[in-house]
Design a protein around this motif. Structure first.
Motif, short mmCIF file in Angstrom:
data_model
loop_
_atom_site.label_atom_id
_atom_site.label_comp_id
_atom_site.label_asym_id
_atom_site.label_seq_id
_atom_site.Cartn_x
_atom_site.Cartn_y
_atom_site.Cartn_z
N GLY A 107 -8.74 2.68 -0.30
CA GLY A 107 -9.97 3.19 -0.89
C GLY A 107 -10.25 2.73 -2.30
O GLY A 107 -11.33 3.01 -2.83
N THR A 108 -9.33 2.04 -2.94
CA THR A 108 -9.57 1.58 -4.30
C THR A 108 -10.48 0.35 -4.29
O THR A 108 -10.41 -0.48 -3.38
CB THR A 108 -8.26 1.23 -5.03
N PRO A 109 -11.36 0.24 -5.29
CA PRO A 109 -12.25 -0.93 -5.36
C PRO A 109 -11.44 -2.21 -5.51
O PRO A 109 -10.42 -2.25 -6.21
CB PRO A 109 -13.08 -0.68 -6.61
N ALA A 110 -11.89 -3.26 -4.86
CA ALA A 110 -11.22 -4.56 -4.93
C ALA A 110 -11.55 -5.28 -6.24
O ALA A 110 -10.81 -6.16 -6.66
CB ALA A 110 -11.61 -5.43 -3.75
N TYR A 111 -12.66 -4.90 -6.87
CA TYR A 111 -13.11 -5.51 -8.12
C TYR A 111 -14.09 -4.54 -8.79
O TYR A 111 -14.52 -3.56 -8.17
CB TYR A 111 -13.76 -6.88 -7.88
N GLU A 112 -14.45 -4.78 -10.03
CA GLU A 112 -15.30 -3.86 -10.81
C GLU A 112 -16.80 -4.04 -10.58
O GLU A 112 -17.55 -3.07 -10.63
CB GLU A 112 -15.00 -4.03 -12.31
N GLU A 113 -17.27 -5.26 -10.38
CA GLU A 113 -18.70 -5.55 -10.28
C GLU A 113 -19.34 -4.82 -9.09
O GLU A 113 -18.69 -4.59 -8.07
CB GLU A 113 -18.91 -7.06 -10.13
#
Length: 147
Positions: A107-113
């Motif tokens: 569930g964690t984002p793979a990147y910030e954008e």
């Protein structure tokens, strides 16, 4: 293992899908869930919508929000989204608050954008459309532009 046609005669489900990763989608009285090849539910919970299992996780919808579950029916993570896709190349496209991005199986984002639109990864690359309406471009699994 019973065929889908045999299962339809044995169990009283409204819909039974094809099997994917040893489970099929079934519906009964507007509730969606996964069943084993013997026709019994895989887990106790039911949802307003479910997807097939891909790479060990399935998208499900409950109370208007989407998330992924493991084969035992437990949530793969706590976060909830407006929309989720299947996992391709280890990442799934998700939409939250009008913004698209990809998440890892935990569930964690793979990147910030965040983007206006994203696709599914193929060969470790995906086409994204920026939120400013600019021209689309491809990013890698880490979110870094590759073209």
């Amino acid at each position: 293992m019973a065929t889908i046609q045999e299962l339809r005669k044995i169990v009283n489900y409204d819909i039974i899908s094809d099997f994917q990763e040893g489970m099929a989608i079934a519906t009964k009285d507007g509730q969606w869930f996964h069943i084993k090849p013997n026709g019994f539910p895989v887990y106790e919970e039911s949802y307003s919508d479910v997807g097939l299992f891909w790479n060990g996780l399935a998208a499900v919808k409950k109370d208007g929000q989407w998330f992924h579950i493991k084969p035992d029916g437990t949530p793969a993570y706590e976060e909830r989204y407006d929309t989720v896709g299947p996992f391709w190349c280890g990442l799934a496209a998700v939409k939250k608050d009008g913004q698209w991005f990809h998440i890892k199986p935990d569930g964690t984002p793979a990147y910030e954008e965040r983007y206006d639109t994203v696709g599914d990864f193929v060969n470790d690359r995906v086409l994204v459309i920026p939120q400013d309406g600019g021209k689309g471009f491809r990013i890698g699994l880490d979110g870094v532009r590759v073209d």
